[in-house]
Design a protein around this motif. Structure first.
Motif, mmCIF file in Angstrom:
data_model
loop_
_atom_site.group_PDB
_atom_site.id
_atom_site.type_symbol
_atom_site.label_atom_id
_atom_site.label_comp_id
_atom_site.label_asym_id
_atom_site.label_seq_id
_atom_site.Cartn_x
_atom_site.Cartn_y
_atom_site.Cartn_z
ATOM 1 N N UNK A 60 -2.015 -18.885 3.547
ATOM 2 C CA UNK A 60 -1.449 -17.560 3.785
ATOM 3 C C UNK A 60 -0.605 -17.122 2.591
ATOM 4 N N UNK A 61 0.229 -18.014 2.119
ATOM 5 C CA UNK A 61 1.077 -17.700 0.971
ATOM 6 C C UNK A 61 0.219 -17.424 -0.270
ATOM 7 N N UNK A 63 -2.838 -16.261 -0.375
ATOM 8 C CA UNK A 63 -3.496 -14.959 -0.235
ATOM 9 C C UNK A 63 -2.532 -13.840 -0.630
ATOM 10 N N UNK A 64 -1.282 -13.959 -0.184
ATOM 11 C CA UNK A 64 -0.282 -12.953 -0.525
ATOM 12 C C UNK A 64 0.036 -12.934 -2.009
ATOM 13 N N UNK A 65 0.167 -14.119 -2.617
ATOM 14 C CA UNK A 65 0.454 -14.195 -4.049
ATOM 15 C C UNK A 65 -0.666 -13.547 -4.849
ATOM 16 N N UNK A 66 -1.902 -13.796 -4.445
ATOM 17 C CA UNK A 66 -3.025 -13.188 -5.158
ATOM 18 C C UNK A 66 -2.978 -11.663 -5.077
ATOM 19 N N UNK A 67 -2.584 -11.125 -3.907
ATOM 20 C CA UNK A 67 -2.487 -9.673 -3.759
ATOM 21 C C UNK A 67 -1.378 -9.090 -4.625
ATOM 22 N N UNK A 68 -0.338 -9.877 -4.869
ATOM 23 C CA UNK A 68 0.812 -9.383 -5.633
ATOM 24 C C UNK A 68 0.673 -9.619 -7.137
ATOM 25 N N UNK A 69 -0.346 -10.359 -7.529
ATOM 26 C CA UNK A 69 -0.534 -10.647 -8.947
ATOM 27 C C UNK A 69 -1.850 -10.016 -9.418
ATOM 28 N N UNK A 154 8.643 -14.939 0.043
ATOM 29 C CA UNK A 154 8.734 -14.340 1.384
ATOM 30 C C UNK A 154 7.873 -13.074 1.437
ATOM 31 N N UNK A 155 7.995 -12.247 0.416
ATOM 32 C CA UNK A 155 7.191 -11.025 0.370
ATOM 33 C C UNK A 155 5.701 -11.361 0.331
ATOM 34 N N UNK A 156 5.344 -12.368 -0.466
ATOM 35 C CA UNK A 156 3.936 -12.765 -0.570
ATOM 36 C C UNK A 156 3.410 -13.248 0.774
ATOM 37 N N UNK A 157 4.223 -13.995 1.500
ATOM 38 C CA UNK A 157 3.774 -14.496 2.803
ATOM 39 C C UNK A 157 3.522 -13.345 3.767
ATOM 40 N N UNK A 158 4.395 -12.354 3.780
ATOM 41 C CA UNK A 158 4.213 -11.217 4.680
ATOM 42 C C UNK A 158 2.964 -10.418 4.303
ATOM 43 N N UNK A 159 2.692 -10.320 2.998
ATOM 44 C CA UNK A 159 1.464 -9.644 2.560
ATOM 45 C C UNK A 159 0.241 -10.446 3.012
ATOM 46 N N UNK A 160 0.307 -11.767 2.855
ATOM 47 C CA UNK A 160 -0.792 -12.617 3.301
ATOM 48 C C UNK A 160 -1.003 -12.524 4.800
ATOM 49 N N UNK A 161 0.077 -12.535 5.544
ATOM 50 C CA UNK A 161 0.008 -12.390 7.002
ATOM 51 C C UNK A 161 -0.743 -11.121 7.383
#
Length: 436
Positions: A60-61, A63-69, A154-161
Motif C-alpha cells: 500500500x505504501x 503504491x502511494x509512493x509511486x503515485x507521488x513520485x 503518511x501521505x503516501x499511505x493515504x494515497x495508496x489506500x
C-alpha cells in the motif's frame, strides 16, 4: 446497531449473480432472526454486488509512493531532466542506457527499478548516501527511505489506500515496514479505512507487538529468500544465460529462530521466493513446519512441486506475461514456470495478488491474465476474494453470515463501473459523493 437490509441486489453467489437481499449487522453479514422494526432497508435497484476483492500480496505504501513520485515505467526520463527539485525520485524503469547523463543534474536522482529490488543513484545521490556506484540492490534500498520525513510516508499511505479502494479492493496483505518506524506503521494501520493484513518485514520479530489496529492487524512476518528475475537477483539452480551469476540467496541465518517464534505466537512466515533454488532452500529451511506462506513461486523444480502442499501461496498470474522476455535469460531444464493453474487444479492452497506497485492493482488486470492461463472466471473471483482469507484463516471474501461485511457494488455485471465500497459494514468509497 440496526440491521441493514440491502434489497434488490444481484449478489455474487457460487459463480453467478442471484437476485436477492442480504443483511449486515455491526461489522458482519447477518443471517439470523430479527424484528422488522430493527431493520433499515437500502434499495440497490438491481446493482451487482461482490465480496470485496482482497489482494494477498501488495504494498500500500509503495503504491502511494509511486503515485507521488515520477513514473519512468516506459524508460522515459524526459521529465526528470526538466525538474530542478533537490531530490527527484522515480520508479518503473527496466533499463538505463547512459548513467552519466544524470550526473549533469544538480538534483539528487533516485530511480527505483520496476521490480523494486534495484535502484539507480546519480553521483549526487551517491555522495549523499555514501555509496560509490550507480546501482544498489535488495536491502541497500532501505537507505533511500531513511532520510524522507514521516509525513511523506503518511501521505503516501493515504494515497495508496485510495488507489486500492477505488478499484474495489477492500483488504490487502500488505508489506509496508520499509524505511519507517514501527510507531509510524502502527499509526498507518490504525487510521486505515482499507483492511490491512500486515506482513512485518523484519529478521527480529520478537522486538515488536502484534495486535489489531482498527480494521487492520499484523498477521505475519515477511522474509526475502532472493530478489527479482528482472534484476537477475532471483536465486537459480543454474546461472543466468550469458553470465556466471546465479542470483542471491538472502534467507536470514536465524530463519529457524524466526519460524519458531512465529509458531509460538500464531503468526505466518511469508517468504518471497522467485527462483527455483531459492524455493528449494526455503522449503528445506522450514523443515517440519507447515501452513506458512510462499510468495511468488514463479520457478519451481519438478521435484519440489508436491512439497508445496505444505504451504499457502500468493501468486501473480500476470507475471507470466510480463516476464516472457526475462525468462529467455534462464535455463529452464526440469523447471516449471509459473505453474499456478496446475497448483490450483492439484489442490494447493493459493490466492491471487497484484504485487502493486510492481504491476497494476486493478483486479481486472490480474483476472484477465488468469483467464489467459486457463482459470475460469468463477475460480478467478474466488482466488481474489475468499481464498485470500483462507490462507490466513480470516472470514472475508464471501457474502454469507458471519463473514466480515466487506463488499463492493457495481452498476453492471461486467464490472466496468464501480459505485460503492464497504469495509466492515461501513461505506468508505462512493464514486458520486465520497473520497477516502
Amino acid at each position: 446497531m440496526k440491521i441493514r437490509e440491502y434489497k434488490n441486489a444481484c449478489v455474487w453467489d457460487s459463480g453467478r449473480f442471484v437476485k436477492k437481499s442480504f443483511y449486515v449487522k455491526d461489522n458482519s453479514f447477518f443471517g439470523g432472526n430479527f424484528n422488522e422494526k430493527e431493520v433499515e432497508t437500502i434499495d440497490l435497484e438491481g446493482k451487482y454486488v461482490l465480496p470485496g476483492f482482497s489482494d494477498s500480496h501488495a504494498h500500500v505504501l509503495g503504491v502511494g509512493i509511486k503515485k507521488l513520485t515520477y513514473d519512468v515505467s516506459n524508460n522515459s526520463f524526459d521529465e526528470i531532466f526538466e525538474r530542478k527539485d533537490e531530490i527527484i525520485i522515480g520508479r518503473g524503469w527496466e533499463r538505463i542506457e547512459n548513467e552519466k547523463l544524470f550526473d549533469e543534474l544538480n538534483s539528487m536522482v533516485i530511480l527505483i527499478r520496476k521490480c523494486g529490488h534495484v535502484a539507480f543513484l546519480n553521483k549526487k545521490s551517491q555522495e549523499f548516501l555514501n555509496i560509490d556506484r550507480y546501482y544498489i540492490f535488495e536491502e541497500e534500498l532501505e537507505k533511500i527511505w531513511n532520510f524522507l520525513p514521516e509525513e511523506f510516508f503518511y501521505r503516501a499511505f493515504k494515497v495508496g489506500e485510495r488507489e486500492f479502494l477505488k478499484h474495489g479492493i477492500t483488504s490487502v496483505h500488505s508489506d509496508d515496514f520499509h524505511g519507517i518506524s514501527f510507531n509510524l506503521l502502527e499509526r498507518l494501520l490504525k487510521d486505515s479505512k482499507l483492511r490491512i493484513f500486515e506482513k512485518l518485514y523484519t529478521n527480529t520479530p520478537w522486538n515488536f507487538e502484534y495486535r489489531d489496529y482498527g480494521v487492520s492487524k499484523i498477521i505475519g512476518i515477511k522474509i526475502f529468500a532472493d530478489g527479482s528475475l528482472g534484476g537477475k537477483t532471483a536465486y537459480l539452480s543454474k546461472p543466468y544465460k550469458n553470465t556466471n551469476g546465479y542470483g542471491v540467496f538472502t534467507l536470514p541465518k536465524n530463519f529457524k529462530e524466526i519460524v519458531s517464534f512465529a509458531e509460538k505466537n500464531n503468526l505466518q512466515v511469508c517468504v518471497h521466493a522467485i527462483g527455483d533454488e531459492a524455493l528449494s532452500k526455503t522449503i528445506k529451511a522450514f523443515g517440519k513446519y507447515s501452513g506458512h506462506r510462499i510468495i511468488h513461486a514463479q520457478l519451481v523444480k519438478e521435484s519440489d512441486f508436491e512439497k508445496l502442499r505444505a504451504f499457502n501461496l500468493s501468486v501473480q498470474p500476470h507475471f507470466f506475461f510480463e516476464d516472457l522476455e526475462i525468462v529467455d535469460n534462464i535455463n529452464l531444464e526440469n523447471i516449471l514456470i509459473y505453474p499456478f493453474r496446475r497448483m490450483y487444479e492439484e489442490g494447493i492452497l493459493l490466492s491471487f495478488s497484484s504485487d502493486g506497485p510492481v504491476s497494476p492493482i486493478d483486479p481486472k488486470y490480474v483476472i484477465n491474465a488468469a483467464l489467459k492461463l486457463g482459470f475460469s472466471f468463477k475460480d478467478a473471483i474466488l482466488l481474489y476474494t475468499e481464498s485470500s482469507g483462507n490462507i490466513i484463516k480470516e472470514k472475508i471474501g464471501r457474502i454469507a453470515p458471519n463473514y466480515l461485511a466487506d463488499f463492493v457494488v457495481y452498476s453492471d455485471k461486467n464490472l466496468t463501473k464501480l459505485e460503492k465500497v464497504f469495509v466492515n459494514g461501513e461505506l468508505v468509497y462512493d464514486t458520486f459523493t465520497l473520497e477516502p
